[in-house]
Motif scaffolding. Structure first.
Motif, PDB file in Angstrom:
ATOM      1  N   CYS A   4      34.461  32.001  30.082  1.00 29.44           N
ATOM      2  CA  CYS A   4      34.901  33.368  30.372  1.00 29.44           C
ATOM      3  C   CYS A   4      35.625  33.431  31.708  1.00 29.44           C
ATOM      4  CB  CYS A   4      33.713  34.320  30.394  1.00 29.44           C
ATOM      5  SG  CYS A   4      34.195  36.004  30.844  1.00 29.44           S
ATOM      6  N   ARG A  54      24.865  39.107  31.916  1.00 32.34           N
ATOM      7  CA  ARG A  54      26.215  38.533  31.933  1.00 32.34           C
ATOM      8  C   ARG A  54      27.206  39.534  31.338  1.00 32.34           C
ATOM      9  NH1 ARG A  54      30.665  35.964  30.012  1.00 32.34           N
ATOM     10  NH2 ARG A  54      30.269  36.640  27.886  1.00 32.34           N
ATOM     11  N   CYS A  98      36.068  43.104  30.522  1.00 34.39           N
ATOM     12  CA  CYS A  98      36.209  42.253  29.342  1.00 34.39           C
ATOM     13  C   CYS A  98      37.410  42.687  28.515  1.00 34.39           C
ATOM     14  CB  CYS A  98      34.932  42.336  28.500  1.00 34.39           C
ATOM     15  SG  CYS A  98      35.057  41.467  26.936  1.00 34.39           S
ATOM     16  N   CYS A 118      38.794  38.742  24.621  1.00 30.83           N
ATOM     17  CA  CYS A 118      39.634  37.577  24.328  1.00 30.83           C
ATOM     18  C   CYS A 118      38.941  36.592  23.389  1.00 30.83           C
ATOM     19  CB  CYS A 118      40.008  36.854  25.621  1.00 30.83           C
ATOM     20  SG  CYS A 118      38.631  35.961  26.381  1.00 30.83           S
ATOM     21  N   GLY A 119      37.616  36.656  23.324  1.00 30.85           N
ATOM     22  CA  GLY A 119      36.890  35.802  22.381  1.00 30.85           C
ATOM     23  C   GLY A 119      36.682  34.370  22.841  1.00 30.85           C
ATOM     24  N   CYS A 156      34.489  33.308  24.881  1.00 26.92           N
ATOM     25  CA  CYS A 156      33.049  33.048  24.903  1.00 26.92           C
ATOM     26  C   CYS A 156      32.579  32.566  23.529  1.00 26.92           C
ATOM     27  CB  CYS A 156      32.284  34.301  25.337  1.00 26.92           C
ATOM     28  SG  CYS A 156      32.838  35.828  24.540  1.00 26.92           S
TER      29      CYS A 156
HETATM   30  S1  SF4 Z   1      35.610  38.260  25.320  1.00 25.93           S
HETATM   31 FE1  SF4 Z   1      34.059  36.887  26.267  1.00 25.93          FE
HETATM   32  S2  SF4 Z   1      35.270  35.341  27.396  1.00 25.93           S
HETATM   33 FE2  SF4 Z   1      36.677  37.052  26.943  1.00 25.93          FE
HETATM   34  S3  SF4 Z   1      36.605  38.383  28.783  1.00 25.93           S
HETATM   35 FE3  SF4 Z   1      35.063  39.177  27.314  1.00 25.93          FE
HETATM   36  S4  SF4 Z   1      33.119  38.179  27.878  1.00 25.93           S
HETATM   37 FE4  SF4 Z   1      34.783  36.991  28.855  1.00 25.93          FE
END
Ligand code: SF4
Ligand code: SF4
Lengths: 54, 315
Positions: free
Chosen positions: B215, B249, B257, B260-261, B263
């Motif tokens: 992330c 988190r 956020c 974007c996926g 994670c």
């Molecule tokens: S989707 Fe997941 S990786 Fe992307 S910004 Fe949000 S928490 Fe972070």
């Protein structure tokens, strides 16, 4: 938003409450504290986010 | 795709040759099918390894944090929004960046593709919007649109919001009838159902922290879960500790956020971690009219105060 996320994750709405009380507002403090205690008592003992209860 | 790759390489080679940037951050083919890996090209020769396909699932803004050199970076819609976050949060200077924007047509979900074939997929080729996936026994053709990652199927910002060069033409932005159907479904549950839903969701979590590491928002030098003095949260496989990690988190990503996926793409256990952040995205929109990473002149809502901030949760 934090309270909303907690509720979204399954914490009962009344278990976490927020208030803004000045040090000069003794009666407000007492009232809010009583209300919080009452609503939490009504919900019963918390088992969520408690280690050992899962 | 092929034309995208050519354009990306040409732009990257030019940037490196002219000395405008010291490094170009992009994607390179992974060592297995249906995977790309983040790649830092430092020479024009290396820039020829840059690629682009339907598997560019990680978020390259993650590799910008506190860098000092001049950087060229490939950015699809969501990466560009995380680049905006990074600029707003002083993790990188706009002047250091040359952003090569790529209008995105959505990335596919490799785990879903694997379910289409009995044996392990050993190759995946792309022509236009069609993907040809093959195992040692079978070969099928599928349409990218039908197998997008969940976040890509919900995305309404496919075009980069900030860029210096744009690869190809801007794509049409989808309009969704019900963008928060998933969040609403959870909201409709009662408290215990919700609790159990997230219990089940996290059932397989091994706390590898790949989601956090992928992330771009999680750039704290020491994450709260890694601190030992004080130790905010237990470090083992206790269910309460696991849930606390995910809850906090996610909350640290509130208003930031971009869905974007990355994670979920990084998670080895296929856990739908976005179930947490999706709620925050919905609330940001409904409470503050806010979408993360759209404008370098605006700070996220939890970072600012406005007299008309919603405050009916305070007694
Ligand atoms: S989707 Fe997941 S990786 Fe992307 S910004 Fe949000 S928490 Fe972070
Ligand atoms: S990447 Fe997946 S398994 Fe690893 S900590 Fe995150 S949710 Fe758990």
């Amino acid at each position: 938003m934090m309270a909303n996320l907690l509720e979204h994750m399954g914490m009962e709405k009344d278990r976490v409450q927020f208030s803004w009380i000045s040090s000069a507002e003794a009666t407000k403090f007492a009232t809010v504290a009583r209300e919080v205690a009452q609503s939490v008592e009504a919900l019963g003992p918390n088992t969520k986010f408690v280690k050992g209860s899962d | 795709m092929e034309s995208y790759i050519e354009q990306i390489r040409t732009l990257a080679v030019d940037l490196l040759k002219s000395g405008k940037v010291d490094v170009v951050i992009g994607y390179r083919r992974g060592s297995v099918p249906m995977a790309t890996v983040p790649f830092m090209a430092r020479t024009p020769e290396q820039a020829k390894q840059l690629t682009w396909d339907s598997h560019c699932t990680l978020n390259l803004a993650n590799y910008l944090t506190n860098r000092q050199e001049k950087i060229g970076i490939i950015a699809k819609g969501c990466d560009s929004r995380n680049i905006v976050n990074h600029i707003v949060e002083n993790k990188i200077n706009r002047d250091q960046l040359h952003i090569i924007g790529v209008p995105c047509k959505g990335m596919v979900n490799p785990k879903e593709l694997q379910t289409l074939l009995d044996d392990e997929i050993i190759s995946c080729a792309e022509t236009g919007s069609t993907l040809t996936i093959a195992s040692s026994q079978a070969e099928i053709k599928i349409e990218r649109e039908d197998h997008l990652r969940n976040n890509c199927s919900l995305c309404t910002h496919r075009n980069p919001v900030i860029y210096d060069d744009l690869v190809g033409e801007a794509v049409e932005e989808p309009v969704l009838d019900d963008p928060f159907k998933d969040v609403n479904a959870i909201e409709a549950m009662d408290a215990d159902e919700k609790w159990n839903y997230f219990d089940d969701l996290l059932d397989g979590c091994i706390r590898c922290y790949a989601c956090r590491n992928a992330c771009p928002l999680c750039y704290c030098p020491t994450c709260f879960v890694d601190e030992s003095d004080p130790q905010w949260v237990g470090k083992g496989q206790n269910d309460t500790d696991i849930k606390t990690f995910h809850f906090l988190r996610a909350f640290h990503c509130a208003g930031r956020c971009t869905d974007c996926g990355a994670c979920e793409a990084a998670c080895p256990m296929d856990i739908h971690v976005r179930a947490f952040t999706r709620k925050l995205i919905k609330d940001s929109k409904e409470l503050f009219g806010w979408e993360a990473g759209m404008d370098i002149s605006k700070r996220p809502p939890l970072d600012t105060f406005a007299p008309d901030d919603p405050n009916d949760f305070i007694k």
